[in-house]
Design a protein around this motif. Structure first.
Motif, PDB file in Angstrom:
ATOM      1  N   UNK A 126       0.805  -1.230   0.000  1.00 52.28           N
ATOM      2  CA  UNK A 126       0.000   0.000   0.000  1.00 52.28           C
ATOM      3  C   UNK A 126       0.835   1.276   0.000  1.00 52.28           C
ATOM      4  N   UNK A 127       2.127   1.185   0.287  1.00 50.03           N
ATOM      5  CA  UNK A 127       2.949   2.381   0.476  1.00 50.03           C
ATOM      6  C   UNK A 127       3.502   2.883  -0.851  1.00 50.03           C
ATOM      7  N   UNK A 128       3.222   4.137  -1.168  1.00 55.40           N
ATOM      8  CA  UNK A 128       3.509   4.645  -2.509  1.00 55.40           C
ATOM      9  C   UNK A 128       4.983   4.902  -2.777  1.00 55.40           C
ATOM     10  N   UNK A 129       5.817   4.976  -1.750  1.00 59.76           N
ATOM     11  CA  UNK A 129       7.243   5.225  -1.985  1.00 59.76           C
ATOM     12  C   UNK A 129       8.095   3.980  -1.826  1.00 59.76           C
ATOM     13  N   UNK A 130       7.450   2.823  -1.735  1.00 61.19           N
ATOM     14  CA  UNK A 130       8.146   1.533  -1.688  1.00 61.19           C
ATOM     15  C   UNK A 130       8.001   0.864  -3.048  1.00 61.19           C
ATOM     16  N   UNK A 131       9.126   0.540  -3.681  1.00 56.10           N
ATOM     17  CA  UNK A 131       9.069  -0.149  -4.975  1.00 56.10           C
ATOM     18  C   UNK A 131       9.568  -1.585  -4.888  1.00 56.10           C
ATOM     19  N   UNK A 132      10.332  -1.913  -3.836  1.00 56.27           N
ATOM     20  CA  UNK A 132      10.789  -3.290  -3.637  1.00 56.27           C
ATOM     21  C   UNK A 132      10.220  -3.780  -2.315  1.00 56.27           C
ATOM     22  N   UNK A 133       9.233  -4.675  -2.400  1.00 50.62           N
ATOM     23  CA  UNK A 133       8.500  -5.124  -1.208  1.00 50.62           C
ATOM     24  C   UNK A 133       9.018  -6.487  -0.755  1.00 50.62           C
ATOM     25  N   UNK A 134      10.273  -6.541  -0.412  1.00 46.59           N
ATOM     26  CA  UNK A 134      10.893  -7.797   0.007  1.00 46.59           C
ATOM     27  C   UNK A 134      10.371  -8.238   1.364  1.00 46.59           C
ATOM     28  N   UNK A 135      10.681  -9.482   1.718  1.00 43.81           N
ATOM     29  CA  UNK A 135      10.263 -10.009   3.006  1.00 43.81           C
ATOM     30  C   UNK A 135      11.055  -9.365   4.130  1.00 43.81           C
ATOM     31  N   UNK A 136      10.448  -8.438   4.830  1.00 46.81           N
ATOM     32  CA  UNK A 136      11.155  -7.701   5.878  1.00 46.81           C
ATOM     33  C   UNK A 136      11.642  -8.608   7.001  1.00 46.81           C
ATOM     34  N   UNK A 137      10.903  -9.677   7.262  1.00 46.96           N
ATOM     35  CA  UNK A 137      11.285 -10.589   8.338  1.00 46.96           C
ATOM     36  C   UNK A 137      11.394 -12.007   7.800  1.00 46.96           C
ATOM     37  N   UNK A 138      12.229 -12.810   8.460  1.00 49.28           N
ATOM     38  CA  UNK A 138      12.276 -14.245   8.225  1.00 49.28           C
ATOM     39  C   UNK A 138      11.461 -14.907   9.326  1.00 49.28           C
ATOM     40  N   UNK A 139      10.371 -15.577   8.980  1.00 55.90           N
ATOM     41  CA  UNK A 139       9.523 -16.142  10.027  1.00 55.90           C
ATOM     42  C   UNK A 139      10.263 -17.159  10.879  1.00 55.90           C
ATOM     43  N   UNK A 140      10.045 -17.057  12.176  1.00 52.15           N
ATOM     44  CA  UNK A 140      10.704 -17.948  13.126  1.00 52.15           C
ATOM     45  C   UNK A 140       9.818 -19.118  13.542  1.00 52.15           C
ATOM     46  N   UNK A 141       8.605 -19.190  12.991  1.00 51.01           N
ATOM     47  CA  UNK A 141       7.683 -20.271  13.346  1.00 51.01           C
ATOM     48  C   UNK A 141       7.523 -21.284  12.215  1.00 51.01           C
ATOM     49  N   UNK A 142       8.473 -21.286  11.284  1.00 60.60           N
ATOM     50  CA  UNK A 142       8.492 -22.276  10.205  1.00 60.60           C
ATOM     51  C   UNK A 142       9.785 -23.081  10.329  1.00 60.60           C
ATOM     52  N   UNK A 143       9.886 -24.236   9.660  1.00 56.88           N
ATOM     53  CA  UNK A 143      11.121 -25.013   9.738  1.00 56.88           C
ATOM     54  C   UNK A 143      12.322 -24.189   9.289  1.00 56.88           C
ATOM     55  N   UNK A 144      13.339 -24.119  10.118  1.00 54.12           N
ATOM     56  CA  UNK A 144      14.493 -23.262   9.874  1.00 54.12           C
ATOM     57  C   UNK A 144      15.138 -23.535   8.530  1.00 54.12           C
ATOM     58  N   UNK A 145      15.299 -24.819   8.173  1.00 55.24           N
ATOM     59  CA  UNK A 145      16.017 -25.157   6.950  1.00 55.24           C
ATOM     60  C   UNK A 145      15.269 -24.729   5.683  1.00 55.24           C
ATOM     61  N   UNK A 146      13.977 -24.424   5.840  1.00 56.47           N
ATOM     62  CA  UNK A 146      13.183 -24.007   4.680  1.00 56.47           C
ATOM     63  C   UNK A 146      12.670 -22.579   4.825  1.00 56.47           C
ATOM     64  N   UNK A 147      13.230 -21.809   5.750  1.00 51.87           N
ATOM     65  CA  UNK A 147      12.686 -20.476   6.031  1.00 51.87           C
ATOM     66  C   UNK A 147      12.756 -19.548   4.822  1.00 51.87           C
ATOM     67  N   UNK A 148      13.818 -19.662   4.011  1.00 56.05           N
ATOM     68  CA  UNK A 148      13.894 -18.818   2.811  1.00 56.05           C
ATOM     69  C   UNK A 148      12.749 -19.125   1.854  1.00 56.05           C
ATOM     70  N   UNK A 149      12.407 -20.393   1.699  1.00 56.11           N
ATOM     71  CA  UNK A 149      11.316 -20.787   0.810  1.00 56.11           C
ATOM     72  C   UNK A 149       9.983 -20.234   1.314  1.00 56.11           C
ATOM     73  N   UNK A 150       9.740 -20.338   2.616  1.00 60.01           N
ATOM     74  CA  UNK A 150       8.501 -19.799   3.179  1.00 60.01           C
ATOM     75  C   UNK A 150       8.444 -18.282   3.004  1.00 60.01           C
ATOM     76  N   UNK A 151       9.593 -17.623   3.137  1.00 56.26           N
ATOM     77  CA  UNK A 151       9.629 -16.169   2.939  1.00 56.26           C
ATOM     78  C   UNK A 151       9.237 -15.805   1.517  1.00 56.26           C
ATOM     79  N   UNK A 152       9.789 -16.540   0.545  1.00 55.29           N
ATOM     80  CA  UNK A 152       9.423 -16.283  -0.855  1.00 55.29           C
ATOM     81  C   UNK A 152       7.929 -16.532  -1.070  1.00 55.29           C
ATOM     82  N   UNK A 153       7.430 -17.641  -0.562  1.00 57.24           N
ATOM     83  CA  UNK A 153       6.026 -17.975  -0.775  1.00 57.24           C
ATOM     84  C   UNK A 153       5.109 -16.886  -0.224  1.00 57.24           C
ATOM     85  N   UNK A 154       5.378 -16.432   0.976  1.00 54.73           N
ATOM     86  CA  UNK A 154       4.500 -15.452   1.618  1.00 54.73           C
ATOM     87  C   UNK A 154       4.586 -14.091   0.945  1.00 54.73           C
TER      88      UNK A 154
END
Length: 479
Positions: A126-154
């Motif tokens: 929703x923010x008009x001055x943001x053009x790259x909306x990357x995953x600001x956080x890496x979720x800590x409640x998903x399997x650690x070894x797959x956290x990058x994949x969950x970040x991409x999916x979300x």
């Protein structure tokens, strides 16, 4: 003309570039991938064990094929979110991989969850001055070894803007492509407009690990942009002096650019750097120290010297909460970034460890002011309007002139959160500071976006399945 900030003269830029080339040719880079070494060896580099000595000629060839600023487009998932670098004002890019959030309701710091990531990504959308909306956080409640994949999916499910993220090995790149392709219908459609980019982080000084090289090579094959960054720390993994640190940092970036172009000429790259200082008393990394701010400008200037798009960490504050220190660091480093780089990596606190929900609308409004600050002056006849001055006359007022009516909305910046009224009106409105206003704003956005779905449920399920399959797959990937 557009305002310019420079720490490096033309002669400085030439000399730093030349010394970096000498370093690559004589000292070489340690590349921990046999495949990468073989690719560069076939192109004329000298290989001595894991050390690869790269000639000036090879670097020059790479710089001829790498896409330049005037031809570089950073794609969004939807065309309205595309950014043509040569024409765009500086904008915000969400940083990645924070592990904690400051809860918008309790205001307590806690581990970040996948639900937080979804909410934060929807806010970025929703923010008009943001053009790259990357995953600001890496979720800590998903399997650690797959956290990058969950970040991409979300993130892919919750934004139509460009996304930068970390990936693990070639398989991580391929799975990110699979997820992104589902969002646009097919891999063929995705490759026409790749709306993701990947981090390529070196291991200063003068080393790149196997996982990173695999990511760079695989992304280059797909012509997915690689954000190449060296993150040395003064006195630890970089020399203690700024002048020395920027030389090897530039050299590491050049080596990665060379490999990308030997893999696939024309593969896009974004020039970045996280070289920063450290507080020698506390041994804490300082993202917003004066030295870090200077180096962000120096590295951006070197990127522009190569005529490449640039992305620098200019709004990653060391402050722990949204307070006066945050404001000063945002102002100091943000102003330098707005004057020198294309994308200001932003919206994290405490040395990139935590995200405060309220910081997102706050940073967005700060970026709006910075964009106004760096806007080019245009001395055309209509803007000058000498007849307007003559008509108003000596000692007159321009308040009711047609020229004022025509231009005041565009000329005078006005924000939603920034306080510009008098004391009485501020008191009547509840005596709120900007942190309180930002928190109210972000809570409103959360409420308005909680039921927003940007992709069909069936597509979302297929994206989630790729992330879930990575739990087992990631065990066999070189990291």
């Amino acid at each position: 003309m557009k305002p310019v900030l420079r720490f490096l003269s033309d002669e400085d830029l030439k000399n730093v570039h030349s010394m970096a080339l000498d370093m690559l040719e004589n000292m070489g880079m340690q590349l921990c991938s046999e495949e990468a070494r073989e690719i560069l060896k076939k192109e004329g580099a000298k290989v001595e064990g894991e050390i690869v000595k790269i000639s000036r000629e090879l670097i020059d060839r790479a710089l001829e094929t790498v896409p330049k600023r005037d031809e570089f487009v950073l794609y969004g998932r939807t065309p309205e979110n595309d950014v043509k670098i040569s024409e765009a004002p500086p904008t915000l890019a969400a940083m990645t991989m924070a592990t904690a959030v400051i809860d918008p309701d309790t205001r307590e710091r806690r581990p970040a969850t996948n639900e937080d990531l979804a909410k934060l990504t929807k806010i970025l959308e929703t923010l008009d001055n943001v053009t790259i909306a990357s995953g600001l956080v890496t979720p800590q409640d998903v399997p650690l070894q797959a956290s990058d994949w969950y970040t991409w999916a979300t993130t892919i499910k919750n934004t139509t803007k460009h996304i930068t993220g970390g990936v693990v090995g070639k398989e991580g790149v391929r799975d990110a492509v699979r997820m992104a392709s589902l969002a646009v219908g097919s891999e063929e459609e995705f490759l026409k407009r790749p709306f993701i980019s990947v981090w390529v982080l070196t291991m200063p000084p003068m080393k790149v690990d196997e996982n990173t090289l695999n990511v760079l090579m695989e992304a280059s094959k797909y012509k997915i942009p690689s954000v190449i960054s060296s993150g040395g720390i003064l006195g630890i993994s970089s020399p203690i002096t700024i002048e020395s640190a920027i030389i090897h940092t530039h050299a590491e970036t050049l080596a990665c650019i060379a490999l990308s172009q030997m893999v696939n000429p024309g593969a896009p790259v974004i020039y970045s750097s996280y070289v920063r200082s450290m507080d020698m008393k506390t041994l804490s990394v300082a993202m917003s120290s004066p030295e870090s701010a200077i180096m962000k400008s120096c590295m951006a200037e070197l990127g522009l010297y190569l005529d490449l798009p640039t992305k620098m960490p200019c709004n990653l504050r060391d402050s722990k909460v949204l307070d006066a220190q945050t404001g000063f660091e945002t102002g100091m480093v943000g102003t330098i970034g707005a004057l020198t780089t294309d994308f200001l990596v932003a919206m994290q606190l405490d040395m990139d460890l935590v995200v405060d929900y309220a910081d997102l609308p706050y940073s967005n409004e700060c970026m709006s002011q910075l964009q106004r600050l760096v806007r080019e002056l245009d001395f055309n006849d209509k803007r000058i309007a000498l007849d307007n001055i003559e008509k108003t006359g000596h000692g007159g007022s321009f308040l009711d002139s047609k020229h004022t009516v025509r231009y005041f909305r565009k000329e005078l910046w006005r924000g939603e959160l920034t306080e510009r009224g008098n004391y009485g009106s501020w008191k009547e409105d509840g005596e709120k500071d900007i942190a309180q206003k930002s928190l109210e704003k972000v809570r409103k956005i959360i409420d308005e976006t909680k039921d927003v779905e940007l992709l069909d449920k069936e597509i979302q399920a297929k994206i989630d399945a790729i992330a879930e399959s990575a739990i087992e797959k990631s065990k066999n990937i070189v990291r």
